[in-house]
Design a protein around this motif. Structure first.
Motif, PDB file in Angstrom:
ATOM      1  N   ASN A 115      10.314  -9.778 -12.639  1.00 17.72           N
ATOM      2  CA  ASN A 115      10.925 -11.202 -12.927  1.00 17.72           C
ATOM      3  C   ASN A 115      12.680 -11.649 -12.577  1.00 17.72           C
ATOM      4  O   ASN A 115      12.571 -12.672 -11.901  1.00 17.72           O
ATOM      5  CB  ASN A 115      11.133 -11.326 -14.210  1.00 17.72           C
ATOM      6  CG  ASN A 115       9.446 -11.477 -15.524  1.00 17.72           C
ATOM      7  OD1 ASN A 115       8.619 -11.240 -14.997  1.00 17.72           O
ATOM      8  ND2 ASN A 115       9.875 -11.347 -16.513  1.00 17.72           N
ATOM      9  N   ALA A 116      12.415 -10.939 -11.759  1.00 24.83           N
ATOM     10  CA  ALA A 116      13.660 -10.833 -10.858  1.00 24.83           C
ATOM     11  C   ALA A 116      13.255 -11.358  -9.453  1.00 24.83           C
ATOM     12  O   ALA A 116      12.768 -10.440  -8.320  1.00 24.83           O
ATOM     13  CB  ALA A 116      15.405 -10.039 -10.727  1.00 24.83           C
ATOM     14  N   SER A 117      14.473 -12.452  -8.462  1.00 25.08           N
ATOM     15  CA  SER A 117      13.960 -12.477  -7.261  1.00 25.08           C
ATOM     16  C   SER A 117      15.180 -11.677  -6.636  1.00 25.08           C
ATOM     17  O   SER A 117      14.011 -10.880  -5.485  1.00 25.08           O
ATOM     18  CB  SER A 117      14.677 -13.513  -6.731  1.00 25.08           C
ATOM     19  OG  SER A 117      16.072 -14.157  -7.225  1.00 25.08           O
ATOM     20  N   CYS A 118      15.703 -10.539  -6.917  1.00 25.80           N
ATOM     21  CA  CYS A 118      16.119  -9.476  -6.217  1.00 25.80           C
ATOM     22  C   CYS A 118      16.650  -8.498  -7.247  1.00 25.80           C
ATOM     23  O   CYS A 118      16.745  -8.188  -8.633  1.00 25.80           O
ATOM     24  CB  CYS A 118      17.521 -10.166  -5.967  1.00 25.80           C
ATOM     25  SG  CYS A 118      18.317 -11.083  -4.387  1.00 25.80           S
ATOM     26  N   GLY A 119      15.397  -7.138  -6.548  1.00 23.66           N
ATOM     27  CA  GLY A 119      15.218  -6.290  -6.916  1.00 23.66           C
ATOM     28  C   GLY A 119      15.053  -5.100  -6.350  1.00 23.66           C
ATOM     29  O   GLY A 119      15.453  -5.018  -5.359  1.00 23.66           O
ATOM     30  N   TRP A 120      14.725  -3.811  -7.057  1.00 15.69           N
ATOM     31  CA  TRP A 120      14.458  -2.484  -6.183  1.00 15.69           C
ATOM     32  C   TRP A 120      12.993  -2.311  -6.295  1.00 15.69           C
ATOM     33  O   TRP A 120      12.634  -3.196  -7.553  1.00 15.69           O
ATOM     34  CB  TRP A 120      15.462  -1.577  -7.059  1.00 15.69           C
ATOM     35  CG  TRP A 120      15.533  -1.071  -8.137  1.00 15.69           C
ATOM     36  CD1 TRP A 120      15.986  -1.253  -9.155  1.00 15.69           C
ATOM     37  CD2 TRP A 120      14.769  -0.117  -8.605  1.00 15.69           C
ATOM     38  NE1 TRP A 120      16.389  -1.147 -10.479  1.00 15.69           N
ATOM     39  CE2 TRP A 120      15.222  -0.081  -9.973  1.00 15.69           C
ATOM     40  CE3 TRP A 120      13.557   0.732  -7.864  1.00 15.69           C
ATOM     41  CZ2 TRP A 120      15.001   0.814 -11.270  1.00 15.69           C
ATOM     42  CZ3 TRP A 120      13.001   1.630  -8.919  1.00 15.69           C
ATOM     43  CH2 TRP A 120      13.418   1.727  -9.688  1.00 15.69           C
ATOM     44  N   SER A 121      12.354  -1.584  -5.958  1.00 13.91           N
ATOM     45  CA  SER A 121      11.173  -0.871  -5.912  1.00 13.91           C
ATOM     46  C   SER A 121      11.580   0.627  -5.107  1.00 13.91           C
ATOM     47  O   SER A 121      11.754   1.061  -4.388  1.00 13.91           O
ATOM     48  CB  SER A 121      10.328  -1.401  -5.186  1.00 13.91           C
ATOM     49  OG  SER A 121      10.225  -1.582  -3.336  1.00 13.91           O
ATOM     50  N   ALA A 122      10.807   1.529  -5.013  1.00 10.56           N
ATOM     51  CA  ALA A 122      10.394   3.250  -4.959  1.00 10.56           C
ATOM     52  C   ALA A 122       9.033   3.338  -5.317  1.00 10.56           C
ATOM     53  O   ALA A 122       8.215   3.537  -6.235  1.00 10.56           O
ATOM     54  CB  ALA A 122      11.790   3.587  -5.964  1.00 10.56           C
ATOM     55  N   SER A 123       8.572   4.092  -3.995  1.00 13.44           N
ATOM     56  CA  SER A 123       7.355   4.675  -4.154  1.00 13.44           C
ATOM     57  C   SER A 123       7.470   6.096  -3.499  1.00 13.44           C
ATOM     58  O   SER A 123       8.268   6.340  -3.000  1.00 13.44           O
ATOM     59  CB  SER A 123       6.419   3.736  -2.681  1.00 13.44           C
ATOM     60  OG  SER A 123       6.390   2.300  -3.238  1.00 13.44           O
ATOM     61  N   VAL A 124       6.534   6.809  -4.484  1.00 14.57           N
ATOM     62  CA  VAL A 124       6.015   7.659  -4.117  1.00 14.57           C
ATOM     63  C   VAL A 124       5.085   8.330  -3.098  1.00 14.57           C
ATOM     64  O   VAL A 124       4.236   7.976  -3.971  1.00 14.57           O
ATOM     65  CB  VAL A 124       6.592   9.632  -4.492  1.00 14.57           C
ATOM     66  CG1 VAL A 124       8.079   8.835  -4.809  1.00 14.57           C
ATOM     67  CG2 VAL A 124       6.234   9.911  -5.963  1.00 14.57           C
ATOM     68  N   THR A 125       4.611   9.629  -2.547  1.00 18.29           N
ATOM     69  CA  THR A 125       2.912  10.235  -2.741  1.00 18.29           C
ATOM     70  C   THR A 125       2.807  10.984  -2.876  1.00 18.29           C
ATOM     71  O   THR A 125       3.338  11.971  -2.609  1.00 18.29           O
ATOM     72  CB  THR A 125       2.521   9.253  -0.750  1.00 18.29           C
ATOM     73  OG1 THR A 125       2.643   8.264  -0.545  1.00 18.29           O
ATOM     74  CG2 THR A 125       1.676   9.780  -0.947  1.00 18.29           C
ATOM     75  N   THR A 126       1.848  11.379  -3.782  1.00 22.17           N
ATOM     76  CA  THR A 126       1.415  12.753  -4.104  1.00 22.17           C
ATOM     77  C   THR A 126      -0.390  12.865  -3.876  1.00 22.17           C
ATOM     78  O   THR A 126      -0.910  11.880  -3.286  1.00 22.17           O
ATOM     79  CB  THR A 126       1.242  13.138  -5.227  1.00 22.17           C
ATOM     80  OG1 THR A 126       0.232  11.696  -6.049  1.00 22.17           O
ATOM     81  CG2 THR A 126       3.183  12.565  -6.008  1.00 22.17           C
ATOM     82  N   TRP A 127       0.072  14.107  -2.794  1.00 19.37           N
ATOM     83  CA  TRP A 127      -1.830  14.229  -2.350  1.00 19.37           C
ATOM     84  C   TRP A 127      -1.911  15.377  -3.239  1.00 19.37           C
ATOM     85  O   TRP A 127      -1.068  16.299  -3.687  1.00 19.37           O
ATOM     86  CB  TRP A 127      -1.413  15.255  -0.950  1.00 19.37           C
ATOM     87  CG  TRP A 127      -1.191  14.064   0.153  1.00 19.37           C
ATOM     88  CD1 TRP A 127       0.209  13.803   0.346  1.00 19.37           C
ATOM     89  CD2 TRP A 127      -1.862  12.946   0.852  1.00 19.37           C
ATOM     90  NE1 TRP A 127       0.218  12.425   1.421  1.00 19.37           N
ATOM     91  CE2 TRP A 127      -1.561  12.507   1.297  1.00 19.37           C
ATOM     92  CE3 TRP A 127      -3.280  12.892   0.765  1.00 19.37           C
ATOM     93  CZ2 TRP A 127      -2.174  11.399   2.382  1.00 19.37           C
ATOM     94  CZ3 TRP A 127      -4.200  12.212   1.641  1.00 19.37           C
ATOM     95  CH2 TRP A 127      -3.391  11.270   2.004  1.00 19.37           C
ATOM     96  N   LEU A 128      -3.445  15.542  -3.890  1.00 20.05           N
ATOM     97  CA  LEU A 128      -3.972  16.284  -4.026  1.00 20.05           C
ATOM     98  C   LEU A 128      -5.842  16.258  -3.944  1.00 20.05           C
ATOM     99  O   LEU A 128      -5.731  15.633  -3.357  1.00 20.05           O
ATOM    100  CB  LEU A 128      -3.754  16.194  -5.472  1.00 20.05           C
ATOM    101  CG  LEU A 128      -4.504  14.689  -6.577  1.00 20.05           C
ATOM    102  CD1 LEU A 128      -5.013  15.170  -7.646  1.00 20.05           C
ATOM    103  CD2 LEU A 128      -4.073  14.111  -5.945  1.00 20.05           C
ATOM    104  N   GLU A 129      -5.823  17.804  -4.233  1.00 17.81           N
ATOM    105  CA  GLU A 129      -7.501  17.361  -3.716  1.00 17.81           C
ATOM    106  C   GLU A 129      -8.053  17.144  -4.467  1.00 17.81           C
ATOM    107  O   GLU A 129      -8.201  16.424  -5.463  1.00 17.81           O
ATOM    108  CB  GLU A 129      -8.049  19.301  -4.052  1.00 17.81           C
ATOM    109  CG  GLU A 129      -9.249  20.147  -3.775  1.00 17.81           C
ATOM    110  CD  GLU A 129     -10.483  19.475  -5.071  1.00 17.81           C
ATOM    111  OE1 GLU A 129      -9.925  19.645  -6.245  1.00 17.81           O
ATOM    112  OE2 GLU A 129     -11.120  19.464  -5.021  1.00 17.81           O
ATOM    113  N   ALA A 130      -9.378  16.000  -3.769  1.00 15.41           N
ATOM    114  CA  ALA A 130     -10.169  15.403  -4.544  1.00 15.41           C
ATOM    115  C   ALA A 130     -11.075  16.152  -5.691  1.00 15.41           C
ATOM    116  O   ALA A 130     -11.676  14.190  -6.315  1.00 15.41           O
ATOM    117  CB  ALA A 130     -10.984  14.701  -3.478  1.00 15.41           C
ATOM    118  N   GLY A 131     -11.493  16.439  -5.849  1.00 15.22           N
ATOM    119  CA  GLY A 131     -12.567  17.356  -6.590  1.00 15.22           C
ATOM    120  C   GLY A 131     -12.178  17.954  -8.017  1.00 15.22           C
ATOM    121  O   GLY A 131     -11.682  16.722  -8.721  1.00 15.22           O
TER     122      GLY A 131
END
Length: 150
Positions: A115-131
């Motif tokens: 809800n704030a115009s100034c904030g933070w975000s954080a992202s990570v990517t995980t890889w795993l086997e599709a099955g």
């Protein structure tokens, strides 16, 4: 992978197959009524640790995280482009891509100041086997959100 947490409910976590220092943990699940559950989510990577609390999952909502992950697991043969999901509050978003060799990349984005115009975000990517790995993780998230002990 479900592991018994400190509280009443089991925790769920995923580590990146390509780099085990990158991961996502679901913790502190609690329910205040028959309609939703609240939980915390943490992401970690070298030099990064972020957490948001009070993420909401709606019970019985086919648009929630577990059905999204289950659909990815069912499509283990792959897909083109990016598939996206986010909470109703937009504080947690997940995007998924399929890469050759049968791997799914899940990018987890936390945005606690929705809800704030100034904030933070954080992202990570995980890889795993599709099955099997994707199917097992989807089941773990369903068990976590439904409150099963694993």
């Amino acid at each position: 992978m479900i592991s018994q947490g400190d509280g009443k409910w089991a925790d769920a976590a995923i580590l990146c197959q390509d780099n085990s220092s990158v991961g996502v943990s679901f913790r502190d699940r609690h329910s205040s009524d028959d309609y939703c559950v609240h939980y915390s989510i943490e992401v970690q990577a070298p030099g990064l640790s972020a957490r948001i609390d009070k993420v909401v999952a709606w019970i019985g909502d086919n648009g929630d995280l577990a059905p999204f992950l289950e659909k990815l697991a069912a499509d283990f043969a792959g897909w083109d482009g990016e598939r996206c999901w986010e909470t109703n509050d937009r504080d947690l978003a997940v995007s998924a891509v399929f890469r050759s060799g049968g791997y799914v990349g899940l990018t987890w984005t936390l945005r606690p100041w929705r809800n704030a115009s100034c904030g933070w975000s954080a992202s990570v990517t995980t890889w795993l086997e599709a099955g099997e790995q994707m199917g097992s993780f989807a089941a773990d998230i369903r068990h976590f959100l439904e409150g099963h002990a694993g």
